[in-house]
Design an enzyme around this catalytic site. Structure first.
Site, PDB file in Angstrom:
ATOM      1  N   GLU A 268      41.128 -67.529  39.943  1.00 31.01           N
ATOM      2  CA  GLU A 268      41.297 -68.620  39.034  1.00 31.01           C
ATOM      3  C   GLU A 268      42.070 -68.280  37.486  1.00 31.01           C
ATOM      4  O   GLU A 268      41.965 -68.888  36.747  1.00 31.01           O
ATOM      5  CB  GLU A 268      40.050 -69.247  38.745  1.00 31.01           C
TER       6      GLU A 268
ATOM      7  N   GLU B 128      37.636 -71.441  47.688  1.00 28.19           N
ATOM      8  CA  GLU B 128      36.523 -71.925  46.904  1.00 28.19           C
ATOM      9  C   GLU B 128      36.600 -73.417  47.102  1.00 28.19           C
ATOM     10  O   GLU B 128      37.351 -73.949  46.296  1.00 28.19           O
ATOM     11  CB  GLU B 128      36.616 -71.051  45.758  1.00 28.19           C
TER      12      GLU B 128
END
Ligand SMILES: *[C@@H]1O[C@H](CO)[C@@H](O)[C@H](O)[C@H]1NC(C)=O
Ligand SMILES: *[C@@H]1O[C@H](CO)[C@@H](O)[C@H](O)[C@H]1NC(C)=O
Ligand SMILES: *[C@@H]1O[C@H](CO)[C@@H](O)[C@H](O)[C@H]1NC(C)=O
Ligand SMILES: *[C@@H]1O[C@H](CO)[C@@H](O)[C@H](O)[C@H]1NC(C)=O
Ligand SMILES: *[C@@H]1O[C@H](CO)[C@@H](O)[C@H](O)[C@H]1NC(C)=O
Ligand SMILES: *[C@@H]1O[C@H](CO)[C@@H](O)[C@H](O)[C@H]1NC(C)=O
Length: 685
Positions: free
Chosen positions: A198, A274
């Site tokens: 991320e 995810e």
């Protein structure tokens, strides 16, 4: 209740089957038969026009961060039972994929995980618990896919910058070393490697990583990028043929079941690398059931990976209980096989990586969806979900309203499936406990004489799996022990000669890394200690504190006495603390409040109301230097606290009105070596 409608000619046969099953005591959910052919949608399942995308598996993330921290300290047999519920084929969640954090020493949501290279010349493949977890998963399912992904990196890689792309070769070397170490020390083959969770990717880094993997003979290790959003990485890949070639899978996070045009244009596998991140109640299970189907239907994603695998961290840390199941009490052995485990089973037990989705998948007329998969050898698995909007909201992203209502759905089997005689039926109904079923096997469905269709009555919040596979099983163990609070008296002298895990039980590092340590020169009392081992700030993923801290105990503790031997290693500037009522951790650790009792090598002490040290309750001079052991005692009763150094009272009855409760903790003033021994806490909540 599930109602199955069959053509009149079929009724007698199914009725006979139902009766037989009843007498065998299996079918507690009766199949009600009805002669009426109710109106409803018809859905064709057909492979004669080719198949859809290859399925890559359903998985869970351990880490990002420290989400399996408390699991390792479970006593047997409970620890093995939990692992069975997660990984054992045809038992529970039976996951196909385990994705782990490559520990980078930094805070990554609910704690820090240790790096295999704390320092430039350091290499150690026995820290933390991810190696152990991967081996336990592999023991149960030798085919499990393993993925490694960094969140934070040790500080030395940044050469003074909080950035992992300062020296691309060095970072690639660090990551490849982890993969090589996994094989050399644990015989683990890592299948996929990620970039930086991320956070920004670097095109040149990805190319360097690919080259270094190939150079090391690791051509089979595939690259996932970039564990963030679809747009940027897809656009980069379309502009750069070498990058396109280097990346095997585009992994996006929390895609809300959708992808983007550019991602499809790359022709690469698309994964929700995810997802979930939702409290593991039935609503979390609804979220999981809905996205497992719709990530493929709406977004062509062939893998979905839950953050997190198992909620094994203190519940009051951020995202408490956002795991597929809960195992957060190693002191009692209590764990809960939550409904997301059984929702997983609906898919995982009846298809495997390497199977293919049919092209004929989609939405149901009155809400919900269906997918079907085949192994290409004649097996068929159909998964139908009717999760309502209200009971399937994931934590993110926003879920636009949709309506699900009672409906009849007729599935018509064509192509190589038209002659399937029998389908096993597995059923889940989420919601009210009175009518709740989790992964219940119903009577199998007979499709005699090439009728090739069947009709289901569907209500909201249901899951059906219809499959030719007969291997499904709802695994079980005797109920684990009852839930218990953390022991109100707890001590640890860290006297472990060859610890199996590098971290002491129940301590949950929130900044810094605390490891078992042996003072080889010291034959005496402090030969075995717990040591904070970071000497610089890591390349952070979150806002790590400027101090190091590890927490322990019960968040509800109010009155407590903490006693610990401490040893400052850094002359002049070093310092350590013990603390109580610590009220925050995880990504919020920087702003933790509590009652902190510090001593410094420059001969001073402090009492502060926060970890950062802004709120000062008391300070003064005290005979303290580095490289000497001292015993600190902190006593907190109601609105007052007192502190002792060795056997002497140092400060007394300082008013402490906030917070009212929290964990106990120990830590250091900065990223500096320091040791702790004979930790003791006695508390009431
Ligand atoms: C692993 O995969 C192979 C090949 O697909 C298969 O034959 C074998 O049964 C699998 N083993 C397990 C334990 O699932
Ligand atoms: C289905 O799968 C089973 C188990 O893997 C296998 O034995 C069988 O040949 C497959 N095909 C059919 C048509 O059942
Ligand atoms: C949902 O659909 C049902 C049946 O079609 C209908 O009665 C109901 O009003 C709808 N609800 C909403 C909020 O649209
Ligand atoms: C299901 O099969 C029956 C018997 O062949 C047929 O009458 C019916 O039309 C079929 N239903 C659908 C929706 O195709
Ligand atoms: C001692 O060190 C601490 C931590 O660096 C600092 O805050 C404090 O001002 C110092 N005290 C003295 C007396 O130098
Ligand atoms: C904590 O200590 C205060 C002061 O002694 C007392 O009034 C209070 O009841 C104690 N609370 C608990 C939960 O033991």
């Amino acid at each position: 209740m599930a109602e199955m409608l069959l053509p009149a000619s079929q009724q007698r046969r199914v009725k006979a089957m139902t009766a037989a099953a009843d007498s065998a005591g299996r079918a507690a959910v009766p199949l009600l038969l009805c002669a009426l052919l109710a109106p409803g949608g018809a859905y064709v399942l057909d492979d004669s026009d080719g198949l859809g995308r290859e399925f890559d598996g359903i998985g869970g993330v351990s880490g990002g961060g420290a989400t399996s921290r408390l699991l390792v300290n479970y006593p047997e047999p409970y620890r093995s039972q939990i692992l069975d519920f997660l990984f054992k084929p045809n038992f529970g969640a039976s996951l196909h994929i385990l994705k782990v954090e490559i520990g980078g020493d930094g805070q990554t949501t609910d704690g820090t995980e240790p790096s295999h290279m704390h320092y430039a010349l350091d290499e150690n493949y026995f820290r933390g618990y991810e190696w152990w977890l991967m081996k336990e998963a592999k023991k149960r399912n030798p085919n499990i896919t393993l993925i490694g992904l960094p969140w934070s990196f040790p500080g030395w890689l940044g050469k003074g910058f909080n950035w992992p792309y300062v020296n691309l070769q060095l970072t690639a070397y660090y990551v490849v070393t982890w993969i090589v170490g996994a094989k050399r020390y644990h015989d683990l083959d890592i299948d996929y490697i990620g970039i930086w969770n991320e956070r920004p990717y670097n095109v040149n880094y990805i190319k360097v990583l690919r080259k270094m993997l190939n150079y090391q003979g690791l051509q089979q290790v595939k690259i996932i990028a970039s564990d963030s959003l679809w747009e940027s990485i897809s656009a980069s890949m379309l502009l750069d043929a070498e990058l396109l070639k280097a990346i095997d899978v585009i992994g996006a996070h929390y895609p809300g079941t959708h992808t983007v045009k550019d991602a499809q244009l790359t022709g690469k596998k698309l994964w929700s690398s995810e997802d979930f991140s939702t409290l593991n109640s039935d609503t979390g299970a609804g979220c999981w059931g809905r996205i497992l189907n719709q990530n493929y239907i709406n977004g062509y994603m062939t893998s979905t990976i839950a953050w997190n695998l198992v909620a094994s961290y203190y519940e009051q840390l951020p995202y408490g209980r956002c795991g597929l199941m809960t195992a957060q009490e190693p002191w009692s052995g209590h764990y809960v096989v939550e409904s997301p485990v059984w929702v997983s089973a609906h898919t995982t037990q009846f298809t495997q990586p390497g199977w293919y989705y049919l092209k004929t998948v989609g939405h149901l007329e009155k809400g919900g969806s269906y997918v079907a998969l085949t192994d290409g050898l004649g097996n068929l698995t159909i998964i139908i979900e009717t999760m309502s909007h209200k009971h399937s909201k994931c934590i993110r992203p926003f879920l636009p309203y949709f309506n699900v209502s009672q409906q009849f759905a007729t599935f018509i089997l064509k192509g190589s499936f038209s002659k399937i005689p029998e389908l096993q039926v597995w059923y889940t109904k989420l919601g009210k406990s009175s009518e709740r079923f989790l992964f219940k096997q119903l009577d199998s469905l007979w499709l005699l004489d090439s009728i090739g269709n069947f009709t289901l009555e569907l209500q909201e919040d249901e899951l059906f799996t219809l499959t030719t596979l007969t291997t499904g099983r709802k695994g079980s163990y005797p109920l684990p022990p009852k839930s218990q609070p953390f022991p109100s008296t707890y001590k640890d002298d860290f006297d472990v000669d060859y610890p199996f895990f590098s971290e002491a039980p129940n301590f949950a590092d929130q900044t810094g890394v605390f490891e078992y340590f042996t003072n080889t020169e010291d034959p005496g009392e402090h030969r075995f200690t717990l040591r904070q081992v970071l000497n610089q700030r890591p390349i952070t993923w979150a806002a790590d504190a400027s101090n190091t801290i590890t927490i322990i105990g019960d968040y509800d503790w109010t009155n407590l006495t903490i006693k610990c031997d401490v040893y400052i290693e850094t002359p002049d500037t070093g310092g350590v603390f013990i603390a109580g009522r610590v009220n925050k951790g995880g990504v919020l650790i920087r702003s933790a409040r509590g009652i902190f009792f510090w001593i410094f090598a420059n001969g001073s002490y402090r009492v502060t109301g926060d970890l950062a040290g802004w709120i000062i309750y008391a300070l003064g001079h005290v005979e303290v230097t580095a490289k000497k052991w001292y015993t600190l005692t902190l006593t907190i009763r109601g609105g007052f606290a007192s502190g002792m150094l060795n056997d002497k009272s140092l400060w007394t009855d300082i008013p402490v009105n906030f917070p009212k409760n929290g964990w106990a903790a120990i830590g250091t003033h900065s990223f500096e070596f320091a040791q702790f021994d004979n930790f003791y806490v006695e508390a009431t909540s």
